[in-house]
Design a protein around this motif. Structure first.
Motif, PDB file in Angstrom:
ATOM      1  N   LEU A 180      19.014  18.973  33.996  1.00  0.00           N
ATOM      2  CA  LEU A 180      18.386  19.036  32.681  1.00  0.00           C
ATOM      3  C   LEU A 180      19.125  18.059  31.781  1.00  0.00           C
ATOM      4  O   LEU A 180      20.354  18.107  31.687  1.00  0.00           O
ATOM      5  CB  LEU A 180      18.485  20.449  32.098  1.00  0.00           C
ATOM      6  CG  LEU A 180      18.051  21.624  32.981  1.00  0.00           C
ATOM      7  CD1 LEU A 180      18.237  22.936  32.226  1.00  0.00           C
ATOM      8  CD2 LEU A 180      16.610  21.459  33.419  1.00  0.00           C
ATOM      9  N   LEU A 193      14.059  15.679  25.733  1.00  0.00           N
ATOM     10  CA  LEU A 193      14.376  16.499  26.892  1.00  0.00           C
ATOM     11  C   LEU A 193      13.672  15.923  28.120  1.00  0.00           C
ATOM     12  O   LEU A 193      12.512  15.507  28.042  1.00  0.00           O
ATOM     13  CB  LEU A 193      13.897  17.942  26.654  1.00  0.00           C
ATOM     14  CG  LEU A 193      14.120  18.962  27.769  1.00  0.00           C
ATOM     15  CD1 LEU A 193      15.607  19.214  27.990  1.00  0.00           C
ATOM     16  CD2 LEU A 193      13.413  20.277  27.424  1.00  0.00           C
ATOM     17  N   ARG A 194      14.373  15.891  29.232  1.00  0.00           N
ATOM     18  CA  ARG A 194      13.732  15.484  30.486  1.00  0.00           C
ATOM     19  C   ARG A 194      14.484  16.122  31.654  1.00  0.00           C
ATOM     20  O   ARG A 194      15.570  16.686  31.490  1.00  0.00           O
ATOM     21  CB  ARG A 194      13.733  13.966  30.638  1.00  0.00           C
ATOM     22  CG  ARG A 194      15.090  13.317  30.763  1.00  0.00           C
ATOM     23  CD  ARG A 194      14.962  11.795  30.925  1.00  0.00           C
ATOM     24  NE  ARG A 194      16.232  11.109  30.822  1.00  0.00           N
ATOM     25  CZ  ARG A 194      17.066  10.884  31.825  1.00  0.00           C
ATOM     26  NH1 ARG A 194      16.758  11.322  33.038  1.00  0.00           N
ATOM     27  NH2 ARG A 194      18.207  10.244  31.637  1.00  0.00           N
ATOM     28  N   VAL A 231      19.462  16.555  27.943  1.00  0.00           N
ATOM     29  CA  VAL A 231      19.166  16.663  26.515  1.00  0.00           C
ATOM     30  C   VAL A 231      19.880  15.500  25.831  1.00  0.00           C
ATOM     31  O   VAL A 231      21.102  15.343  25.989  1.00  0.00           O
ATOM     32  CB  VAL A 231      19.670  18.003  25.936  1.00  0.00           C
ATOM     33  CG1 VAL A 231      19.248  18.146  24.481  1.00  0.00           C
ATOM     34  CG2 VAL A 231      19.165  19.173  26.764  1.00  0.00           C
ATOM     35  N   VAL A 273      20.519  26.989  26.949  1.00  0.00           N
ATOM     36  CA  VAL A 273      19.694  25.967  27.607  1.00  0.00           C
ATOM     37  C   VAL A 273      19.341  26.531  28.976  1.00  0.00           C
ATOM     38  O   VAL A 273      20.226  27.019  29.699  1.00  0.00           O
ATOM     39  CB  VAL A 273      20.454  24.628  27.789  1.00  0.00           C
ATOM     40  CG1 VAL A 273      19.531  23.594  28.426  1.00  0.00           C
ATOM     41  CG2 VAL A 273      21.013  24.123  26.469  1.00  0.00           C
ATOM     42  N   ARG A 314       9.813  11.714  29.550  1.00  0.00           N
ATOM     43  CA  ARG A 314      10.722  12.031  28.444  1.00  0.00           C
ATOM     44  C   ARG A 314       9.895  12.709  27.348  1.00  0.00           C
ATOM     45  O   ARG A 314       8.920  12.133  26.854  1.00  0.00           O
ATOM     46  CB  ARG A 314      11.380  10.765  27.892  1.00  0.00           C
ATOM     47  CG  ARG A 314      12.219  10.008  28.932  1.00  0.00           C
ATOM     48  CD  ARG A 314      12.641   8.647  28.393  1.00  0.00           C
ATOM     49  NE  ARG A 314      13.418   7.893  29.356  1.00  0.00           N
ATOM     50  CZ  ARG A 314      14.755   7.854  29.374  1.00  0.00           C
ATOM     51  NH1 ARG A 314      15.444   8.528  28.465  1.00  0.00           N
ATOM     52  NH2 ARG A 314      15.396   7.155  30.285  1.00  0.00           N
TER      53      ARG A 314
END
Length: 894
Positions: free
Chosen positions: A322, A275-276, A324, A340, A287
């Motif tokens: 976002l 996720l970042r 993923v 999310v 990350r």
């Protein structure tokens, strides 16, 4: 910390745009949202219950233990019948599983042999207490089913619309104790009802959801993987070849604590997500790989994670996306995400919590190892003699104030419950629902629980319905409460006292304003006499009821801490108990029990701790100078007591005592009790070390005791020397800080030692908070995987190569009766050092399969960990600091 939940159903941001047709596993409500009262009249619980008949009309399969299966097509149904249903009920509880396509389809009602028409209640979301995987727990309030409170004899469950011909399964149907649904610990509604002085529990609240079973307004899908976004359903993505998904929105200006998401992926993918954040600029955001560290809940196949913003955006720069994605190559199976978004932490007053996210560190777990892992080796030796483990060592105590308010005590895996504590010394079984709180709370006669209808019989039936055994404390003090209102030291007679009950203003604590104890009134102020015949009649009444329901009391306990009566119950027993009084009362009341129940298991003397293992209350009272002990040959109290009871049995043929029962509470400063207790490094270490007082003759107690307690070996010597053949029980114990990892490790250590030293029974006082480290310590032995995985029934000796390794680590091993399963529990008791441990299974057979389940304080409990096999009978495991690790092995017999 009780736990972390995302999108509790009271948050409107989670209700909108959520598919009503989602399966229970994907529905928005997390498991454990509401608690319901315990079943007091079970009709179906893994099978048809005694007295009930199956009068259903649908095609069904209810002949085998487990779930009742039925086809409810064409408005089919299930009807359960019993004559003479009596009681005050809170509602009907029903747990079922049905195909997701059925939607809402159930209707519930009562029926009778008469002409009464009972309301038909259509089940909807307001009746859902919790969802667990595909299973749905329902609670239908009794006032909706039977508003006129007329007699009934049937429970009717049917489809009110046409559904498919697939099986509908039910594993629990019945009527509950009075009360309704109450928010479970860790949910926002529960947060609003915290007790005074209770620390707020942190939760995750969505602030800006990007996807909630559908794309939210203002957000754009900019992903690059093959994906499906169809209506109000989870998003489905293929993440093979490092695939991923981007969700974009401009103007994200609010403050957030982190990003939360909920996903489901094929089991073979392992840890694969990353996720970042991202922006239109050139900023490179960190990350973050989604490991177990970030897991806040697991619900069936779904995993919920929360990643703090400090890790995603340490520089606090603007972002718009976002991202993923997979950080490694995986197969082409679908990955589903149904939520999310950006979230924040809240406490009871919904303020933003200025603290780290609620993870293992909040309960003292999640420790970072300093330096290299310590190496150790331990041999589990199946060639050495072991012994069967008594299931009653996993006992807990009844808590009358919480009995009807929460249900997680039934999720611990406890095998027995004890009716005990100070008020039980003055419980009046004939009145049914009253006792005296004694010195614990203003010497008041009160209704014992949260419901006037709750009695000792409610306690026994609740245990029986759940397969738990019962230990019942019976008064031998000689006085029991005469009503539900009298007080021992009324202000109207004694005037203002040091403390007064804020609720009942006439009730004082029996201490004058100057600090002196007030002389009590005659016992009849609050109580009536309760001679041995009173107890004999109680036991006879119980056994008469048991003729139709089976045995309900598996251990009778001779009162509670008699050597403290002159302080705890000084309003009716102001004089300290002597050697002679203890033995005379034990024989009189024990005989009354034995005559009423010849097969009874009787335990005593239920003494509180170290001082009264050796001396009477008269010995330690002011001016006592151990004169009572000296008058009895200067023999310590417990050995003398056992010898006298052995002599009594030899002379009369009446066995008074089957089990020696003592209480154990560590006495060190700051250790605490239940949730209370200091958790600084020194106290935490002492709390864990204090367990050695149970078994280690080399351990010198670090409190005022300042001696080697070695309680269990000492008890064994006293029994062998004075009254051979008695069992051993620790009727009360508690290590404090139950919500902290040090308390959880102490609990796990104690359970392992109870198994190793072959105790008959043990009862934690009372039981731990839901999802706390002490909760998971029980689950390590009783249900570590949520599917019934447990410590087995036979203890297997284990020995470290180096004795010094046992100072910071323990390992307890068990084996099934057929030898095909070995379960070991390893504890790393050190807060800062990891352990690389080789475990050899000697003479057990070849290990054909192994699971390693680990816990370091995570609210979600045990999760699978990696291990390394060697040579078929050995494995290498890494034990994180302050951790509980379960080794679950399948064995091929040679």
């Amino acid at each position: 910390m009780a736990g972390v939940y995302l999108c509790a159903p009271v948050l409107t941001s989670c209700k909108q745009n959520t598919s009503q047709a989602a399966t229970p596993a994907t529905a928005v409500s997390p498991s454990g949202v509401y608690n319901i009262p315990p079943l007091t009249e079970a009709a179906w619980a893994g099978g048809l219950q005694p007295g009930w008949k199956d009068e259903g009309w649908s095609e069904r399969d209810s002949k085998h233990p487990g779930t009742a299966k039925m086809r409810l097509a064409n408005l089919g149904g299930f009807m359960l019948h019993k004559k003479g249903i009596q009681g005050d009920f809170g509602g009907l509880a029903l747990r079922y599983k049905a195909p997701a396509s059925f939607g809402e389809f159930l209707e519930v009602r009562l029926d009778s042999e008469g002409e009464t028409l009972f309301p038909r209640v259509r089940v909807d979301g307001s009746h859902v207490a919790r969802r667990e995987g595909e299973w749905v727990q329902l609670f239908i309030p009794f006032e909706h089913l039977n508003p006129e409170k007329v007699p009934f004899s049937r429970l009717v469950i049917r489809a009110y619309k046409k559904v498919g011909n697939d099986w509908v399964e039910m594993d629990q149907v019945g009527l509950t104790a009075p009360g309704g649904m109450t928010p479970a610990e860790g949910t926002p509604l529960a947060m609003q009802a915290l007790q005074p002085g209770e620390a707020p529990r942190a939760l995750v609240e969505p602030v800006e959801l990007a996807y909630d079973n559908g794309l939210k307004p203002g957000w754009e899908d900019r992903g690059w993987s093959e994906r499906e976004l169809k209506g109000a359903t989870p998003a489905k993505l293929r993440m093979a070849n490092l695939g991923g998904w981007i969700l974009h929105k401009k103007g994200l200006a609010a403050e957030y604590d982190g990003v939360a998401l909920r996903y489901k992926a094929p089991a073979g993918f392992g840890d694969f997500l990353e996720l970042r954040l991202d922006s239109e600029g050139e900023t490179l955001f960190p990350r973050v790989r989604l490991s177990d560290t970030y897991v806040t809940a697991r619900e069936g196949e779904w995993t919920q994670v929360f990643v703090p913003m400090d890790e995603l955006n340490p520089e606090k720069v603007p972002f718009t996306q976002l991202v993923v994605r997979a950080h490694k190559k995986v197969e082409r199976g679908w990955v589903e995400l149904n939520q999310v978004g950006l979230a924040r932490l809240i406490t009871a007053n919904t303020a933003v919590a200025q603290q780290a996210p609620p993870d293992a560190s909040a309960v003292g777990g999640g420790r970072i190892a300093l330096g290299d892992a310590k190496s150790s080796k331990v041999v589990v030796d199946c060639t050495q003699p072991g012994h069967p483990i008594s299931p009653l060592i996993y006992g807990i105590a009844f808590n009358n104030l919480r009995e009807l308010k929460d249900s997680h005590q039934w999720e611990l895996g406890a095998t027995a419950r004890r009716w005990g504590g100070n008020p039980t010394s003055r419980y009046n079984w004939k009145l049914g629902n009253v006792w005296n709180t004694a010195n614990d709370y203003f010497f008041r006669n009160i209704v014992l629980g949260t419901s006037p209808q709750y009695t000792y019989d409610s306690f026994l039936q609740a245990n029986q319905q759940r397969g738990l055994q019962s230990a019942l404390t019976v008064p031998m003090l000689g006085w029991v409460a005469k009503d539900s209102t009298s007080v021992g030291f009324p202000k109207s007679l004694f005037g203002e006292q040091q403390k007064m009950d804020p609720d009942v203003t006439d009730a004082g604590n029996g201490i004058s304003r100057s600090g002196e104890g007030l002389s009590p009134l005659p016992p009849t102020q609050t109580s009536v006499e309760a001679p041995p015949s009173f107890i004999n009649e109680w036991v006879r009444t119980l056994r008469e009821k048991d003729k139709t329901r089976g045995r309900t009391v598996h251990q009778y306990i001779l009162d509670n801490e008699p050597m403290l009566w002159n302080t705890t119950h000084r309003d009716v027993h102001p004089d300290p108990v002597t050697y002679d009084e203890l033995i005379e009362r034990s024989i009189a009341y024990g005989t009354a029990i034995r005559h009423a129940d010849p097969e009874a298991i009787i335990a005593g003397p239920a003494e509180w701790g170290w001082t009264n293992y050796f001396n009477s209350a008269a010995d330690v009272a002011p001016g006592g100078n151990k004169k009572d002990r000296k008058a009895h040959g200067n023999v310590a109290l417990l050995p003398w007591y056992l010898k006298k009871l052995a002599e009594h049995e030899k002379q009369t043929g009446v066995r008074i005592l089957d089990v020696v029962d003592l209480h154990f509470y560590p006495q060190g400063n700051g250790i605490g009790f239940e949730e209370r207790g200091e958790t600084d490094p020194d106290t935490s270490a002492r709390r864990i070390r204090s367990t050695r007082a149970l078994w280690d003759p080399k351990y010198k107690d670090e409190s005022w005791i300042d001696d080697s307690v070695e309680l269990i070996p000492r008890m064994k010597r006293w029994v062998a020397e004075n009254y051979p053949g008695r069992g051993l029980s620790i009727g009360e114990y508690n290590f404090g800080a139950t919500g902290h990892m040090s308390g959880g490790l102490a609990q796990a250590e104690a359970l392992g030692r109870f198994a190793e030293y072959n105790l008959t029974s043990a009862f934690l006082f009372t039981y731990p908070p839901s999802r706390s480290p002490t909760f998971w310590a029980f689950r390590a032995f009783r249900n570590f995987d949520g599917k019934g995985g447990r410590f087995q029934d036979n203890f297997v000796p284990a020995k470290f190569d180096k004795a010094s390794d046992s100072q910071g680590m323990s390992l307890f091993a068990s084996r099934s009766d057929d030898g095909k399963r070995v379960v070991a529990i390893a504890l790393n008791l050190e807060p800062d050092a990891a352990r690389s441990t080789q475990v050899e299974f000697k003479g057990c057979g070849n290990v054909t399969n192994a699971r390693v389940m680990g816990y370091s304080g995570e609210p979600s409990g045990f999760a699978e960990r990696k291990s390394f096999f060697q040579a078929g009978s050995s494995m290498q495991v890494l034990l994180p600091p302050w951790s509980i690790t379960v080794l679950d092995l399948t064995i091929a017999q040679q």
